[in-house]
Design an enzyme around this catalytic site. Structure first.
Site, PDB file in Angstrom:
ATOM      1  N   LYS A   1     -18.079  -2.748  15.367  1.00  0.00           N
ATOM      2  CA  LYS A   1     -19.038  -2.872  14.278  1.00  0.00           C
ATOM      3  C   LYS A   1     -19.631  -4.274  14.196  1.00  0.00           C
ATOM      4  O   LYS A   1     -18.914  -5.267  14.109  1.00  0.00           O
ATOM      5  CB  LYS A   1     -18.366  -2.506  12.956  1.00  0.00           C
ATOM      6  CG  LYS A   1     -19.334  -2.358  11.797  1.00  0.00           C
ATOM      7  CD  LYS A   1     -18.637  -1.755  10.593  1.00  0.00           C
ATOM      8  CE  LYS A   1     -19.561  -1.577   9.414  1.00  0.00           C
ATOM      9  NZ  LYS A   1     -18.902  -0.916   8.277  1.00  0.00           N
TER      10      LYS A   1
ATOM     11  N   ARG B   1     -18.643   0.474   2.765  1.00  0.00           N
ATOM     12  CA  ARG B   1     -18.609   1.879   2.378  1.00  0.00           C
ATOM     13  C   ARG B   1     -17.176   2.327   2.093  1.00  0.00           C
ATOM     14  O   ARG B   1     -16.221   1.796   2.622  1.00  0.00           O
ATOM     15  CB  ARG B   1     -19.193   2.750   3.499  1.00  0.00           C
ATOM     16  CG  ARG B   1     -20.691   2.603   3.692  1.00  0.00           C
ATOM     17  CD  ARG B   1     -21.207   3.504   4.792  1.00  0.00           C
ATOM     18  NE  ARG B   1     -21.089   4.919   4.429  1.00  0.00           N
ATOM     19  CZ  ARG B   1     -20.399   5.804   5.129  1.00  0.00           C
ATOM     20  NH1 ARG B   1     -19.696   5.429   6.182  1.00  0.00           N
ATOM     21  NH2 ARG B   1     -20.368   7.072   4.757  1.00  0.00           N
TER      22      ARG B   1
ATOM     23  N   ARG C   1     -13.988  11.476  19.630  1.00  0.00           N
ATOM     24  CA  ARG C   1     -12.735  12.197  19.852  1.00  0.00           C
ATOM     25  C   ARG C   1     -12.066  11.667  21.103  1.00  0.00           C
ATOM     26  O   ARG C   1     -12.702  11.556  22.166  1.00  0.00           O
ATOM     27  CB  ARG C   1     -13.008  13.706  20.000  1.00  0.00           C
ATOM     28  CG  ARG C   1     -11.724  14.535  19.977  1.00  0.00           C
ATOM     29  CD  ARG C   1     -12.047  16.003  19.763  1.00  0.00           C
ATOM     30  NE  ARG C   1     -12.677  16.605  20.932  1.00  0.00           N
ATOM     31  CZ  ARG C   1     -13.255  17.806  20.929  1.00  0.00           C
ATOM     32  NH1 ARG C   1     -13.307  18.507  19.812  1.00  0.00           N
ATOM     33  NH2 ARG C   1     -13.798  18.303  22.019  1.00  0.00           N
TER      34      ARG C   1
END
Length: 319
Positions: free
Chosen positions: A183, A118, A317
């Site tokens: 990932k 992506r 975050r």
């Protein structure tokens, strides 16, 4: 299979035992000189393979290979199946031939010279180490019918990988598969057509199976592979399982839309209830991640209330 790859495959078969193999032995198998063996080994290293040599002992393949049995794959597929040892990109191939394809046709390769993820990121595609897979699908109602498709494909991946023992995985919006914050697999969906008439879609999937160490160092984000889970699936069986799962899920998606997959997504969603950052170009938005809506957009509880976003990229975050 080309003559060039028949020779390369013969060498890799000899090396795939994980033990040192002498150059003489490989030369005898192929009926070529020792010097020619050396050239072939050097060429294979350029495909991302981790091959070492020790004087007096020979050559050794340090990362295991998992190759597709192309005959079994083609025979078991009801659709057209294209298989390559080497290609620029399985997605690019399917896009080039989209007008000739039917829904469910697939392309599988052992190596991609220009694999993509992506947002234009490069997808490292060493030979025989991972699964590189693309499927063609035609949506008669156009691009509007594809809303939420990437989330559906992520759910399909989770279902398939769980069948092969990869149970400790989850989804990260919109379509990445993660293992312990790293990932494991990704999806790239590309399409051509219009919003209100038929469109052709190519669903590209990459699954990390056994990453060679040198290739792993080239990746600019935390990654994982099935090898770390001590899962070693037969790649032909994995490919066929993914093919069948996508056929079932895409047919269901055409009939019922994303709502049929909401519970599957929620069960695998790794960011539910966590504080995240959404990057939308130059805009950064902070909030509590509250899952997805019926269109597949991400919901964030921000200082301005709950907001929905259909694009961008989220990260946890840091506290």
């Amino acid at each position: 299979m080309t003559t060039q790859w028949q020779r390369k495959r013969a060498i890799l078969t000899a090396l795939n035992s994980g033990e040192f193999v002498s150059g003489e032995h490989i030369a005898d198998i192929l009926g070529i000189s020792r010097a020619a063996v050396g050239k072939q080994i050097s060429a294979l290293s350029e495909y991302g393979l981790d091959i070492g040599s020790v004087k007096g002992r020979g050559y050794k393949l340090f990362s295991p290979l998992s190759l597709v049995d192309s005959t079994k794959l083609v025979d078991a597929c009801h659709n057209r199946c294209f298989y390559f040892d080497e290609i620029d990109s399985t997605n690019a191939f399917m896009l080039q031939h989209s007008d000739e394809l039917q829904s469910g046709d697939i392309c599988v390769a052992e190596y991609q010279s220009a694999g993509r993820g992506r947002r234009g990121r490069k997808w490292q595609s060493p030979y025989g180490s991972h699964l590189y897979f693309s499927m063609h699908w035609h949506f008669a109602q156009g691009m509007a019918q594809t809303m939420g498709l990437s989330l559906v494909v992520a759910c399909s991946l989770v279902s398939v990988l769980a069948k092969f023992g990869a149970n400790e995985i989850g989804v990260k919006w919109p379509n990445d598969i993660y293992l312990e914050g790293r990932k494991l697999a990704g999806v790239l969906i590309e399409m051509s057509g219009t919003a209100d008439s038929g469109c052709n879609v190519v669903i590209g999937i990459g699954v990390n199976i056994a990453m060679p160490a040198a290739q792993g160092e080239l990746i600019d984000q935390p990654w994982s592979d099935l090898q770390q889970l001590q899962v070693s699936p037969d790649k032909t069986a994995l490919t066929l399982a993914l093919y069948q799962q996508l056929l079932d899920d895409l047919r269901l998606f055409e009939l019922q839309g994303l709502s049929a997959f909401q519970s599957r997504w929620n069960a695998a969603d790794i960011y539910q209830g966590q504080q995240v950052i959404l990057q939308l170009g130059d805009i950064v938005i902070s909030g509590e991640y509250q899952g997805i809506d019926e269109q597949g957009g991400v919901l964030l509880a921000t200082a301005d209330g709950v907001q929905q976003f259909v694009g961008g990229e989220i990260t946890l975050r840091k506290s």
